[in-house]
Design a protein around this motif. Sequence first.
Motif, short mmCIF file in Angstrom:
data_model
loop_
_atom_site.label_atom_id
_atom_site.label_comp_id
_atom_site.label_asym_id
_atom_site.label_seq_id
_atom_site.Cartn_x
_atom_site.Cartn_y
_atom_site.Cartn_z
N LYS A 155 5.41 -1.80 75.55
CA LYS A 155 4.57 -2.95 75.83
C LYS A 155 3.89 -2.81 77.19
O LYS A 155 4.47 -2.27 78.14
CB LYS A 155 5.40 -4.23 75.82
N THR A 176 1.29 -0.90 73.28
CA THR A 176 0.74 -2.11 72.67
C THR A 176 0.57 -3.23 73.69
O THR A 176 1.25 -3.27 74.70
CB THR A 176 1.62 -2.58 71.49
N ASP A 177 -0.33 -4.13 73.37
CA ASP A 177 -0.73 -5.15 74.33
C ASP A 177 0.27 -6.30 74.40
O ASP A 177 0.72 -6.80 73.36
CB ASP A 177 -2.11 -5.71 73.96
N CYS A 180 2.98 -11.58 70.68
CA CYS A 180 2.72 -10.92 69.40
C CYS A 180 2.46 -11.93 68.29
O CYS A 180 1.67 -11.68 67.38
CB CYS A 180 3.91 -10.05 69.00
N ALA A 190 -1.35 -10.37 64.16
CA ALA A 190 -0.88 -9.31 65.05
C ALA A 190 0.55 -8.87 64.71
O ALA A 190 0.87 -7.68 64.81
CB ALA A 190 -0.95 -9.78 66.50
N ASP A 222 0.24 -6.67 61.72
CA ASP A 222 -0.53 -5.48 62.10
C ASP A 222 0.35 -4.49 62.86
O ASP A 222 0.32 -3.27 62.59
CB ASP A 222 -1.72 -5.87 62.97
N LEU A 223 1.13 -5.00 63.79
CA LEU A 223 1.98 -4.13 64.59
C LEU A 223 3.10 -3.53 63.75
O LEU A 223 3.42 -2.34 63.86
CB LEU A 223 2.55 -4.92 65.77
N LEU A 260 -4.95 -4.67 70.35
CA LEU A 260 -3.51 -4.77 70.10
C LEU A 260 -2.82 -3.45 70.44
O LEU A 260 -1.73 -3.44 71.02
CB LEU A 260 -3.25 -5.12 68.63
#
Length: 438
Positions: free
Chosen positions: A202, A238-239, A244, A269, A272-273, A431
Amino acid sequence: MKGDARLIIAKLRDKTPLSADELRWFATGLANGDVSDAQAGAFAMAALLNGLTDPERVALTLAMRDSGDVLNWDLPGPAIDKHSTGGIGDAVSLLLAPALAAVGAYVPMVSGRGLGHTGGTLDKLESIPGLDTEVSEDRFRQIVEHVGCAIVSATGAIAPADKRLYAIRDVSGTVESIDLITASILSKKLAAGLDALVLDVKCGSGAFMKTAQDARALADSLVSTANGAGCRTAALITDMNQPCCPSLGNVLEVMEVMEALTEGDASGALCDLAADLGGALLVLSGQADDTGLAAGTIREAIRDGSAAERFGRMVAELGGPADFVERWEDRLPAAPVVIDVMPLRPGVVSSMDGTAMGNVVVHMGGGRMTSGDEINPAVGLSNVAALGDDVGPDQPLARVHAASLADAEMAQQALQAAMSVSDGPTEIPPLIHDRIFP
């Protein structure tokens, strides 16, 4: 070999290469007490200031792994896992593990509890009434074999050298050492006997690594070390400049997962992650050739209900309600006080202090101020506005779920300070910032 802690510390201090045997002796000494607290602290400080070479980092990781039990699996599919470096609203593991199991993988996930402002996967899972993640190794094996996934806590026999060194780092100002962070994370993960591992590193205001440079340095260290130790490993950076999912807090994040699993909605998200991380794992473990197509199989397992079925079986095997998937809305505890938090002015959400937002939940009782604190699983934040969302008189920043009105008012003020609102458009960060494959 007969070791000498003083000699090992002096060599690290003087940047003289350490052998694998020396590091193995030191790790064993951490586990059995032959290395004193003072010596462990001196070792950690020397590692922080001088760093470890790539071979030293691999050797330390393996030595710490081998200081305790190391699992071996005899399964009809690969044993794979995912690890996150920690963030807010991050319930990906609860979604990904059953989805992987539904497509034929086996996920022996040894996970952790909340740390600082970040939530813990075990705390989220244990917000389900009756569920207990502390199981024996034999029971762990049974659940993985029968269900395909199990999310459990580590026993004291897993990487005891890391447990000792982790406590020393916490009180000696050496937590920031990327080499020791790498050895700590991987010694525990590799003790689970994995064939492949994907790391979710992260980056941003809600992460431990605030900058892209620091996140990249950690991701590179983790990937090179894990592969050097014999485990096929990749990382996604990842952002974490926003959650999330739009909820923070144990029960509230479980609800986000259950909505995705039971409604078959693989958008957002969180999904998606999970899909991207799962796709990477399926390629690493030889179950797929293309990460994009493999990600699609994870999404389909969420859409068609097969991931929900695996999640329900895992919950039941860990002591939770057998009908949890069918009646999850009735099974989860709710906070007695719920209020909407309005912005101090109308506009667009332009930035968030993720660490402050995580601490809002901690201070309401949703996390631990000290290691012995009891968690209130029902408190937290839901309906959190995303970056770029309009907020104003009819559009709140978030909804607070609290144990008391005083807690709710405290959370309201802290949240208004943590979420910035501006007039103009806001740039939305991607993301996934980067992918690092071996």
